[in-house]
Every structure is written in structure tokens, then in C-alpha cells.
Enzyme design. Structure first.
Site, PDB file in Angstrom:
ATOM      1  N   HIS A 214      50.937  60.317  42.369  1.00 42.48           N
ATOM      2  CA  HIS A 214      49.567  60.721  42.752  1.00 42.48           C
ATOM      3  C   HIS A 214      48.518  59.930  41.963  1.00 42.48           C
ATOM      4  CE1 HIS A 214      51.449  64.328  44.608  1.00 42.48           C
ATOM      5  NE2 HIS A 214      52.215  64.280  43.542  1.00 42.48           N
TER       6      HIS A 214
ATOM      7  N   SER B  96      30.941  36.259  41.052  1.00 42.51           N
ATOM      8  CA  SER B  96      29.935  36.842  41.933  1.00 42.51           C
ATOM      9  C   SER B  96      28.753  35.883  42.013  1.00 42.51           C
ATOM     10  CB  SER B  96      29.485  38.182  41.353  1.00 42.51           C
ATOM     11  OG  SER B  96      28.186  38.508  41.813  1.00 42.51           O
TER      12      SER B  96
ATOM     13  N   LYS C 201      30.923  38.949  36.464  1.00 48.68           N
ATOM     14  CA  LYS C 201      32.010  39.430  37.319  1.00 48.68           C
ATOM     15  C   LYS C 201      33.194  38.475  37.436  1.00 48.68           C
ATOM     16  CE  LYS C 201      31.774  42.311  40.361  1.00 48.68           C
ATOM     17  NZ  LYS C 201      32.346  43.625  40.587  1.00 48.68           N
TER      18      LYS C 201
ATOM     19  N   GLU D 288      42.784  41.301  47.140  1.00 47.14           N
ATOM     20  CA  GLU D 288      42.078  42.070  48.172  1.00 47.14           C
ATOM     21  C   GLU D 288      42.296  41.453  49.558  1.00 47.14           C
ATOM     22  OE1 GLU D 288      38.165  43.870  46.031  1.00 47.14           O
ATOM     23  OE2 GLU D 288      38.356  41.723  45.985  1.00 47.14           O
TER      24      GLU D 288
END
Ligand code: ARG
Length: 462
Positions: free
Chosen positions: A157, A278, A284, A291
Site C-alpha cells: 500500500h 526545467s 529542477k 515518466e
């Protein structure tokens, strides 16, 4: 523009029809397979005396010239020629003459031709994928052997559950990708049969030798029923399904890398070479590769569902719907090859932060199950009761603002009389991991056995 079927037609094709009907825009990808198949067919026609030996040789030379032109980028693909099969045949006839070029299609139909070309393509790509998946399994396995002693929380979980080693967690993926390998390998075996010689749907009265063509093309044998052979796209569905499962596995691994590379976790740092920045936030570093792999899993699933849906209502034998089989497969194959390759590199170059993993194990009372097991084994307490007592020990730790593994003998004793000094060592997180020696467990002996198992398997594949 003259068509191959003009004998029966009195009107010319509408421009709209030509554009709508053509597959040349994408099936030109199959030119290598198409010409290879035609050469084998021509050779067989010659060997069987269906056309002259010299004719067969001239056709094969002509096909080699067409192949050369395409490879060099000199070939002009035209919408009017509809598909790769007719484009190649038309150019062949221009080179060697219409009379001779027109003999190649004896005892063959585009229906068995496209079934052959596409199958050859899928089988070739299957082997490329196998190679890449094997490399990924090897990377995960060798990385695992370096992280047997890297302690980390195991999750259920997404909550801290029990301590495991990073090696163990990575080996879970090694076994997933090994199953993928086996799925692709078994699809290859099942589909490695030549459909050529099925002709339109019912076979041919010509005295062809299908086994010879199959041998020439490297197949293990020939398909058994011509009607099935020209209608069957299971080989395409299988590679799409196998890719979907492979990508689903890759996506889960990527999801973990994304989570693990967040500041909240800090378990892994993906190398700069496989990260992006970024445009506005200078600080970043984003896990775009992971992804994208996760994202691309959606489109390969779409390709699988699209072809399943295309096929589900088709009466036998060939229907033009089946022309819709190719683009999704091309897309899924390219996606899988690129994804597995870059995933492999990203994992090889990632840095795992052992300290952060270790300190995470000290949150969430990961050795609670061990304490309950101690009560069962050493104090003959029923597991449900042991569960309750341990729950109270956890509450105690919580009230003191510490982890269960930090409680001393006295503190334990205050919870329950069965919790004596001896219980303390069962709270140790590394001891918890090392206690799980069952086959498939996270103790080093068990994980080493898993690593050895995969290494032996990789060795056999060589
Ligand atoms: N372009 C067609 C396809 O991709 C080739 C087979 C055409 N056969 C036919 N009978 N129209 O499926």
C-alpha cells in the site's frame, strides 16, 4: 493509371479511393521482407519447373535491383501502386519486362504474401526485443549482487511494511523481465511457420514446394490450413500483448524510480545524462525518461486493443480490415525497443542512496512482524494474541516518539510479560531481513540463490 485488376474494370479508380485504400505509406517498412519472400518464391517456382530456371534467375536479379534502389533511397513509392507488394512487382516489371515480371505472382496472392511479410517482420523484431530484454535482466541481476546488504523498507500500500534488501527488490523485476523474455521466445516458436503458398485462401493447383520456401526463409516449417494462414494475425496480437506486459513491467519500475527520486524518498538519483531540467525552475531535475516510459505504456495497450477489436468480427478469410494490423505493431515494436534500451542505461547509471534507504527503514516499525513471530515461536503465544501484543508495543513506541526497533528490554517488558530481553534482538532491522531465509525470501542466502538462478539462465542463453 493502369491497375493490375483493370481486366475486369471499366472505370478508373477515384483519387479518393486510391488515397483511402493505399497502405504504401506504412507497409513500405516491409520492403526487405517482401523482396526476400519474393526471391524465395521465385527460386521455388524455378526449381519446380513452374517457370523456367533462367526466368527464375532473371526475376531474382531484378528483385535484387529493386532492393538496391529502395535501400539507396532511389525508389519512388506511389499512392497509385497501393502497397509494397504491387510497388515492388511493378518496378520489377519495368526492369525485367512485363512478360517476365508478370510470372512472379504465379501460385501466390497478396493475401499470403502480406501474411508472410508481416510474419517475417514480427519474428525479426521479436528477436531484437529478446536481446534487449535479456540485457535488462543482466543489468538488474548484476546490480542486485552489489546491493545484498543495502537495507531498505519493503512496501505494501506504499506504506512501510518489512525490511528487505535493494537486491531483493531489484530481483523482483529481474524475474518479471525473465517471464517477458520467455513469453516472446514462446511466441517466436509458435509462429515460426511459413504461410506462403496458401495463395488467396484455398491453396493452389500449381505443384509448389512450400517446405522449400520455408527453408529458404529460415522458418521451422509451414502452416497447415491455407484459410487460417491468410486470416491469422495471432502472431501480431501476440507481439502486441507481449509488448504490453513488458511495458507494464517497465512502467512499474519507472513509477518506483520516479517516487524514489523525489525529495521525500531520496532513494535514488537518476544520472544527469538521463534526466531533464526545467525551462523556468533552475533547480529542477526531472525523471522524464521514466515518466515517458510509463506514459508510452498507454499507447502500446491501445495498439493491442485496436487490433483485437479489428479482428474480432472478421469472417474468413482475408478482409481489407486486416490492413489496419501494421501501424500499431510498428509503433509498439519501436516503442518497446527504445524504452527497454533507455531503461537499461538509466538503471546502469543511477546512483542508489544507501544512507537514505537505511534511515527510512527506521521509520514505520518495520520489525513488528518479527516481534509477533518471536512471541509465537518462543513463547507459544497464538498469532492473533501476538499480533495484539505487538500492536501495543508499536503504540508504546509511538507514544515515546521512537521506532519499535529502538525500544529496550525494559520498555518492552512494560507492554507484556512475554516480551523479555531476548525479544530485543528480533527488533533489529537487519536481523529481520536475514531471518527470512525461506525460498524466495529476502535473506541474503535466498537472494543469492535467486541471483544464481538467473545467472545460470543467462549463461544458457549465450
Ligand atoms: N495492403 C494489403 C494489406 O496490408 C495487402 C493485401 C491485400 N490483399 C487484398 N486481397 N486486397 O493487408
Amino acid at each position: 493509371m493502369k491497375k493490375m485488376w483493370e481486366g475486369r474494370f471499366s472505370e478508373v479508380s477515384a483519387k479518393l479511393l486510391e488515397e483511402f485504400n493505399a497502405s504504401i505509406g506504412f507497409d513500405k517498412n516491409l520492403f526487405e521482407q517482401d523482396i526476400k519472400g519474393s526471391k524465395a518464391h521465385a527460386k521455388m517456382l524455378g526449381a519446380q519447373g513452374i517457370i523456367g530456371k533462367d526466368e527464375s534467375e532473371k526475376i531474382i536479379d531484378g528483385l535484387d535491383r529493386v532492393l538496391d534502389e529502395i535501400r539507396r533511397g532511389e525508389f519512388e513509392f506511389k499512392i497509385e501502386d497501393e502497397d509494397i507488394h504491387m510497388s515492388v512487382e511493378k518496378r520489377l516489371s519495368e526492369i525485367i519486362g512485363k512478360e517476365l515480371g508478370g510470372r512472379l505472382h504465379t501460385a501466390r496472392s497478396r493475401n499470403d504474401q502480406v501474411a508472410l511479410d508481416f510474419r517475417l517482420y514480427v519474428l525479426e523484431k521479436n528477436q531484437e526485443i529478446l536481446k534487449k530484454v535479456k540485457e535488462l535482466v543482466a543489468t538488474l541481476t548484476s546490480l542486485s549482487s552489489k546491493h545484498l546488504d543495502t537495507l531498505m523498507p519493503g512496501f505494501t500500500h506504499l506504506q512501510h511494511a518489512q525490511p528487505v534488501s535493494l537486491a531483493y527488490h531489484l530481483m523482483a523485476y529481474a524475474f518479471m523481465f525473465k517471464r517477458d523474455f520467455e513469453r516472446f521466445a514462446s511466441s517466436y516458436e509458435r509462429n515460426n511457420l511459413s504461410p506462403l503458398g496458401s495463395a488467396a485462401l484455398a491453396g493452389t493447383p500449381h505443384k509448389i514446394d512450400r517446405e522449400m520456401v520455408a527453408r529458404e526463409l529460415g522458418f521451422a516449417g509451414v502452416t497447415q490450413n491455407a484459410m487460417d494462414s491468410v486470416s491469422d494475425r495471432d502472431f501480431a496480437l501476440e507481439i502486441l500483448f507481449n509488448i504490453s506486459v513488458l511495458m507494464m513491467h517497465a512502467s512499474r519500475l519507472c513509477e518506483e524510480l520516479i517516487i524514489w527520486s523525489s525529495s521525500e524518498f531520496g532513494f535514488v538519483s537518476i544520472s544527469d545524462a538521463y534526466s531533464t531540467g526545467s525551462s523556468i525552475m533552475p533547480q529542477k531535475k526531472n525523471p522524464d525518461v521514466a515518466e515517458l516510459i510509463r506514459g508510452k505504456t498507454g499507447r502500446v495497450n491501445g495498439n493491442l486493443i485496436a487490433l483485437l477489436t479489428t479482428m474480432k468480427g472478421l469472417p474468413l478469410a482475408y478482409n481489407k480490415d486486416m490492413q489496419e494490423d501494421k501501424e500499431g505493431v510498428f509503433d509498439s515494436v519501436a516503442t518497446a525497443l527504445a524504452s527497454v534500451e533507455i531503461l537499461n542505461e538509466m538503471i546502469k547509471t543511477a546512483k542508489f542512496n544507501k544512507e537514505n534507504m537505511l534511515s527510512a527503514t527506521k521509520r514505520g516499525h518495520l520489525s513488528a512482524t518479527d516481534l509477533a513471530d518471536y512471541l509465537v515461536r518462543e513463547k507459544n503465544v497464538a498469532f492473533r494474541e501476538a499480533h495484539f501484543i505487538t500492536g501495543k508495543a508499536v503504540a508504546k513506541a509511538e507514544s515515546l516518539g521512537v521506532d519499535l526497533s529502538e525500544l529496550d528490554g525494559e520498555q518492552l517488558r512494560s507492554v507484556d510479560e512475554n516480551l523479555d530481553e531476548n525479544a530485543v534482538k528480533f527488533l533489529d532491522l537487519n536481523a529481520s531481513k536475514e531471518a527470512r531465509t525461506s525460498k524466495g525470501g529476502t535473506a541474503n542466502v535466498s537472494v543469492k540463490a535467486q541471483i544464481d538462478d538467473i545467472k545460470a539462465w543467462l549463461e544458457v542463453l549465450k
